[in-house]
Design a protein around this motif. Structure first.
Motif, PDB file in Angstrom:
ATOM      1  N   VAL A 167       0.851  -1.200   0.000  1.00  0.00           N
ATOM      2  CA  VAL A 167       0.000   0.000   0.000  1.00  0.00           C
ATOM      3  C   VAL A 167       0.887   1.251   0.000  1.00  0.00           C
ATOM      4  O   VAL A 167       0.654   2.196  -0.761  1.00  0.00           O
ATOM      5  CB  VAL A 167      -0.959  -0.013   1.217  1.00  0.00           C
ATOM      6  N   GLN A 168       1.940   1.242   0.823  1.00  0.00           N
ATOM      7  CA  GLN A 168       2.883   2.376   0.846  1.00  0.00           C
ATOM      8  C   GLN A 168       3.527   2.572  -0.517  1.00  0.00           C
ATOM      9  O   GLN A 168       3.742   3.700  -0.957  1.00  0.00           O
ATOM     10  CB  GLN A 168       3.989   2.115   1.882  1.00  0.00           C
ATOM     11  N   ASN A 169       3.814   1.479  -1.179  1.00  0.00           N
ATOM     12  CA  ASN A 169       4.427   1.536  -2.507  1.00  0.00           C
ATOM     13  C   ASN A 169       3.461   2.184  -3.502  1.00  0.00           C
ATOM     14  O   ASN A 169       3.826   3.088  -4.249  1.00  0.00           O
ATOM     15  CB  ASN A 169       4.793   0.106  -2.939  1.00  0.00           C
ATOM     16  N   LEU A 170       2.191   1.738  -3.456  1.00  0.00           N
ATOM     17  CA  LEU A 170       1.178   2.291  -4.374  1.00  0.00           C
ATOM     18  C   LEU A 170       0.945   3.780  -4.099  1.00  0.00           C
ATOM     19  O   LEU A 170       0.679   4.553  -5.018  1.00  0.00           O
ATOM     20  CB  LEU A 170      -0.152   1.532  -4.238  1.00  0.00           C
ATOM     21  N   LEU A 171       1.046   4.158  -2.827  1.00  0.00           N
ATOM     22  CA  LEU A 171       0.797   5.560  -2.475  1.00  0.00           C
ATOM     23  C   LEU A 171       2.030   6.441  -2.690  1.00  0.00           C
ATOM     24  O   LEU A 171       1.992   7.645  -2.455  1.00  0.00           O
ATOM     25  CB  LEU A 171       0.329   5.670  -1.010  1.00  0.00           C
ATOM     26  N   GLY A 172       3.132   5.820  -3.116  1.00  0.00           N
ATOM     27  CA  GLY A 172       4.348   6.587  -3.413  1.00  0.00           C
ATOM     28  C   GLY A 172       5.171   6.936  -2.181  1.00  0.00           C
ATOM     29  O   GLY A 172       6.133   7.699  -2.267  1.00  0.00           O
ATOM     30  N   ILE A 173       4.805   6.370  -1.031  1.00  0.00           N
ATOM     31  CA  ILE A 173       5.500   6.707   0.219  1.00  0.00           C
ATOM     32  C   ILE A 173       6.906   6.091   0.234  1.00  0.00           C
ATOM     33  O   ILE A 173       7.883   6.743   0.593  1.00  0.00           O
ATOM     34  CB  ILE A 173       4.680   6.225   1.444  1.00  0.00           C
ATOM     35  N   SER A 174       6.991   4.827  -0.210  1.00  0.00           N
ATOM     36  CA  SER A 174       8.296   4.146  -0.205  1.00  0.00           C
ATOM     37  C   SER A 174       9.263   4.864  -1.140  1.00  0.00           C
ATOM     38  O   SER A 174      10.444   5.022  -0.837  1.00  0.00           O
ATOM     39  CB  SER A 174       8.141   2.688  -0.652  1.00  0.00           C
ATOM     40  N   GLU A 175       8.729   5.327  -2.285  1.00  0.00           N
ATOM     41  CA  GLU A 175       9.586   5.984  -3.277  1.00  0.00           C
ATOM     42  C   GLU A 175      10.127   7.313  -2.740  1.00  0.00           C
ATOM     43  O   GLU A 175      11.302   7.637  -2.907  1.00  0.00           O
ATOM     44  CB  GLU A 175       8.774   6.210  -4.551  1.00  0.00           C
ATOM     45  N   ARG A 176       9.223   8.074  -2.089  1.00  0.00           N
ATOM     46  CA  ARG A 176       9.659   9.354  -1.517  1.00  0.00           C
ATOM     47  C   ARG A 176      10.790   9.133  -0.527  1.00  0.00           C
ATOM     48  O   ARG A 176      11.726   9.910  -0.443  1.00  0.00           O
ATOM     49  CB  ARG A 176       8.479  10.042  -0.804  1.00  0.00           C
ATOM     50  N   MET A 177      10.682   8.016   0.214  1.00  0.00           N
ATOM     51  CA  MET A 177      11.714   7.745   1.203  1.00  0.00           C
ATOM     52  C   MET A 177      13.018   7.314   0.539  1.00  0.00           C
ATOM     53  O   MET A 177      14.091   7.719   0.964  1.00  0.00           O
ATOM     54  CB  MET A 177      11.220   6.672   2.160  1.00  0.00           C
ATOM     55  N   GLU A 178      12.896   6.493  -0.495  1.00  0.00           N
ATOM     56  CA  GLU A 178      14.103   6.037  -1.202  1.00  0.00           C
ATOM     57  C   GLU A 178      14.895   7.212  -1.763  1.00  0.00           C
ATOM     58  O   GLU A 178      16.111   7.178  -1.827  1.00  0.00           O
ATOM     59  CB  GLU A 178      13.724   5.066  -2.332  1.00  0.00           C
ATOM     60  N   ARG A 179      14.172   8.274  -2.162  1.00  0.00           N
ATOM     61  CA  ARG A 179      14.851   9.442  -2.734  1.00  0.00           C
ATOM     62  C   ARG A 179      15.745  10.140  -1.712  1.00  0.00           C
ATOM     63  O   ARG A 179      16.642  10.876  -2.066  1.00  0.00           O
ATOM     64  CB  ARG A 179      13.826  10.414  -3.329  1.00  0.00           C
ATOM     65  N   LEU A 180      15.437   9.899  -0.426  1.00  0.00           N
ATOM     66  CA  LEU A 180      16.246  10.533   0.625  1.00  0.00           C
ATOM     67  C   LEU A 180      17.564   9.792   0.863  1.00  0.00           C
ATOM     68  O   LEU A 180      18.501  10.332   1.448  1.00  0.00           O
ATOM     69  CB  LEU A 180      15.462  10.566   1.936  1.00  0.00           C
ATOM     70  N   ARG A 181      17.618   8.536   0.392  1.00  0.00           N
ATOM     71  CA  ARG A 181      18.804   7.722   0.652  1.00  0.00           C
ATOM     72  C   ARG A 181      20.044   8.401   0.081  1.00  0.00           C
ATOM     73  O   ARG A 181      20.049   8.831  -1.074  1.00  0.00           O
ATOM     74  CB  ARG A 181      18.635   6.323   0.041  1.00  0.00           C
ATOM     75  N   GLY A 182      21.079   8.508   0.904  1.00  0.00           N
ATOM     76  CA  GLY A 182      22.311   9.144   0.458  1.00  0.00           C
ATOM     77  C   GLY A 182      22.311  10.645   0.727  1.00  0.00           C
ATOM     78  O   GLY A 182      23.362  11.274   0.785  1.00  0.00           O
ATOM     79  N   ARG A 183      21.123  11.239   0.882  1.00  0.00           N
ATOM     80  CA  ARG A 183      21.049  12.684   1.127  1.00  0.00           C
ATOM     81  C   ARG A 183      20.961  12.995   2.610  1.00  0.00           C
ATOM     82  O   ARG A 183      21.230  14.115   3.017  1.00  0.00           O
ATOM     83  CB  ARG A 183      19.811  13.276   0.449  1.00  0.00           C
ATOM     84  N   VAL A 184      20.502  12.013   3.381  1.00  0.00           N
ATOM     85  CA  VAL A 184      20.437  12.251   4.828  1.00  0.00           C
ATOM     86  C   VAL A 184      21.378  11.259   5.524  1.00  0.00           C
ATOM     87  O   VAL A 184      21.833  10.296   4.916  1.00  0.00           O
ATOM     88  CB  VAL A 184      18.986  12.067   5.371  1.00  0.00           C
ATOM     89  N   SER A 185      21.660  11.522   6.782  1.00  0.00           N
ATOM     90  CA  SER A 185      22.597  10.660   7.518  1.00  0.00           C
ATOM     91  C   SER A 185      22.018   9.261   7.686  1.00  0.00           C
ATOM     92  O   SER A 185      20.809   9.054   7.547  1.00  0.00           O
ATOM     93  CB  SER A 185      22.880  11.263   8.891  1.00  0.00           C
ATOM     94  N   ARG A 186      22.879   8.326   7.996  1.00  0.00           N
ATOM     95  CA  ARG A 186      22.428   6.947   8.192  1.00  0.00           C
ATOM     96  C   ARG A 186      21.454   6.860   9.350  1.00  0.00           C
ATOM     97  O   ARG A 186      20.465   6.134   9.303  1.00  0.00           O
ATOM     98  CB  ARG A 186      23.627   6.029   8.458  1.00  0.00           C
ATOM     99  N   THR A 187      21.749   7.625  10.405  1.00  0.00           N
ATOM    100  CA  THR A 187      20.868   7.623  11.580  1.00  0.00           C
ATOM    101  C   THR A 187      19.484   8.132  11.198  1.00  0.00           C
ATOM    102  O   THR A 187      18.465   7.556  11.575  1.00  0.00           O
ATOM    103  CB  THR A 187      21.457   8.527  12.692  1.00  0.00           C
ATOM    104  N   GLU A 188      19.445   9.206  10.398  1.00  0.00           N
ATOM    105  CA  GLU A 188      18.172   9.780   9.969  1.00  0.00           C
ATOM    106  C   GLU A 188      17.430   8.788   9.070  1.00  0.00           C
ATOM    107  O   GLU A 188      16.223   8.593   9.190  1.00  0.00           O
ATOM    108  CB  GLU A 188      18.420  11.109   9.236  1.00  0.00           C
ATOM    109  N   MET A 189      18.166   8.150   8.172  1.00  0.00           N
ATOM    110  CA  MET A 189      17.557   7.167   7.263  1.00  0.00           C
ATOM    111  C   MET A 189      16.963   6.017   8.067  1.00  0.00           C
ATOM    112  O   MET A 189      15.881   5.535   7.769  1.00  0.00           O
ATOM    113  CB  MET A 189      18.633   6.660   6.293  1.00  0.00           C
ATOM    114  N   ASN A 190      17.691   5.607   9.100  1.00  0.00           N
ATOM    115  CA  ASN A 190      17.205   4.534   9.952  1.00  0.00           C
ATOM    116  C   ASN A 190      15.921   4.932  10.679  1.00  0.00           C
ATOM    117  O   ASN A 190      14.978   4.150  10.794  1.00  0.00           O
ATOM    118  CB  ASN A 190      18.289   4.188  10.982  1.00  0.00           C
ATOM    119  N   ARG A 191      15.911   6.193  11.131  1.00  0.00           N
ATOM    120  CA  ARG A 191      14.734   6.705  11.834  1.00  0.00           C
ATOM    121  C   ARG A 191      13.520   6.699  10.894  1.00  0.00           C
ATOM    122  O   ARG A 191      12.416   6.355  11.261  1.00  0.00           O
ATOM    123  CB  ARG A 191      15.024   8.145  12.296  1.00  0.00           C
ATOM    124  N   MET A 192      13.781   7.069   9.626  1.00  0.00           N
ATOM    125  CA  MET A 192      12.714   7.085   8.627  1.00  0.00           C
ATOM    126  C   MET A 192      12.225   5.662   8.323  1.00  0.00           C
ATOM    127  O   MET A 192      11.029   5.445   8.147  1.00  0.00           O
ATOM    128  CB  MET A 192      13.205   7.730   7.329  1.00  0.00           C
TER     129      MET A 192
END
Ligand SMILES: [Zn+2]
Length: 282
Positions: A167-192
């Motif tokens: 459902v998250q994938n269909l709603l584009g939520i997973s994609e929005r999060m993937e776009r953050l990968r590499g742009r935010v710290s590992r700790t922040e990515m983990n929190r997300m």
């Protein structure tokens, strides 16, 4: 819980008993590597990724069985998937969207996915690239024995959580999060990713809210489901395996957080109430 007239989903791919390759078939090179691995005392499962790369897909490889699954556990899984299809189709319709049903792959041991080789030890997972839920039924045995969460409902909750990722994938939520990968710290990515996991728990609760009547989900079932959510929280798992808790490496959220969001979904039945990203406290 008990399904009486719940239709079983026809979107189950049964790869059980097909060996770790599932859909490709191993060429001779692949088999040779496995044999070498066997004699060297290397876990063959570890070599499968390698074996896959050198083998050509076999033309005569058996196709996975699709459609109705006859054994009781397989049939139950198909009914749970069928129930999620009904609920999410209606929920999506209410907001003018179309729900595209995911497939669920039943396998044992190891099977390829578009997200890499799926292995039983990874636990159930969802692969957004091929829109499939991967489930090795040994996890259900673990739920009963290792996590002391017996009963049908915890199993249904696990499937509903994975469908929540779809459902998250269909709603584009997973994609929005993937776009953050590499742009935010590992700790922040983990929190997300913890927030993403907790949202999938909440969405599993939304399913339970809508399926409650038809699936005869009782208060006792819900309590068993909450116990399962608590049992498979990362803090519990980590304490069991390492003896201490490392909050930054949480990927699913603590037991308390999982229970909180699952319960919230069950009570509200609304996707809008599953905003784990906007919530300041869990
Ligand atoms: Zn998850």
């Amino acid at each position: 819980m008990e399904f009486d007239d719940q239709e079983a989903s026809s979107n189950v791919e049964d790869r059980r008993g097909m060996g770790p390759v599932g859909i490709g078939g191993l060429g001779l090179g692949g088999i040779a590597i496995l044999v070498i691995g066997y004699f060297l005392g290397v876990d063959p499962a570890q070599l499968l990724g390698l074996a896959e790369q050198v083998s050509q897909p076999s033309q005569t490889a058996p196709a996975p069985r699709r459609g109705p699954v006859a054994d009781p556990t397989g049939h139950f899984v198909a009914q749970v998937l069928g129930s999620t299809e009904g609920v999410w189709t209606r929920v999506f319709e209410q907001s003018g969207r179309t729900y595209e049903k995911p497939h669920l792959v039943l396998y044992d041991g190891a099977t390829p996915s578009s997200c890499g080789m799926g292995r039983a030890a990874m636990g159930p997972f969802y692969c957004p690239q091929d829109e499939r839920v991967y489930l090795d039924l040994s996890f259900f045995r673990d739920l009963r024995t290792r996590f002391h969460a017996p009963g049908d409902f915890p199993e249904a909750y696990v499937i509903a959580h994975e469908v929540g990722h779809h459902v998250q994938n269909l709603l584009g939520i997973s994609e929005r999060m993937e776009r953050l990968r590499g742009r935010v710290s590992r700790t922040e990515m983990n929190r997300m990713s913890v927030k993403l996991e907790l949202q999938a728990d909440c969405l599993a609760g939304v399913w339970a809210n809508h399926a409650r009547e038809r699936a005869h989900i009782s208060r006792q079932d819900v309590e068993q489901g909450l116990a399962a959510a608590a049992a498979i929280g990362d803090d519990r798992l980590q304490r069991e395996s390492r003896g201490y808790v490392v909050p930054d490496s949480f990927t699913h959220g603590s037991s308390d957080e999982r229970v909180h969001w699952f319960e919230r979904g069950i009570e509200s039945g609304r996707v809008a109430d599953c905003d784990t990203f906007g919530a300041r406290t869990p």
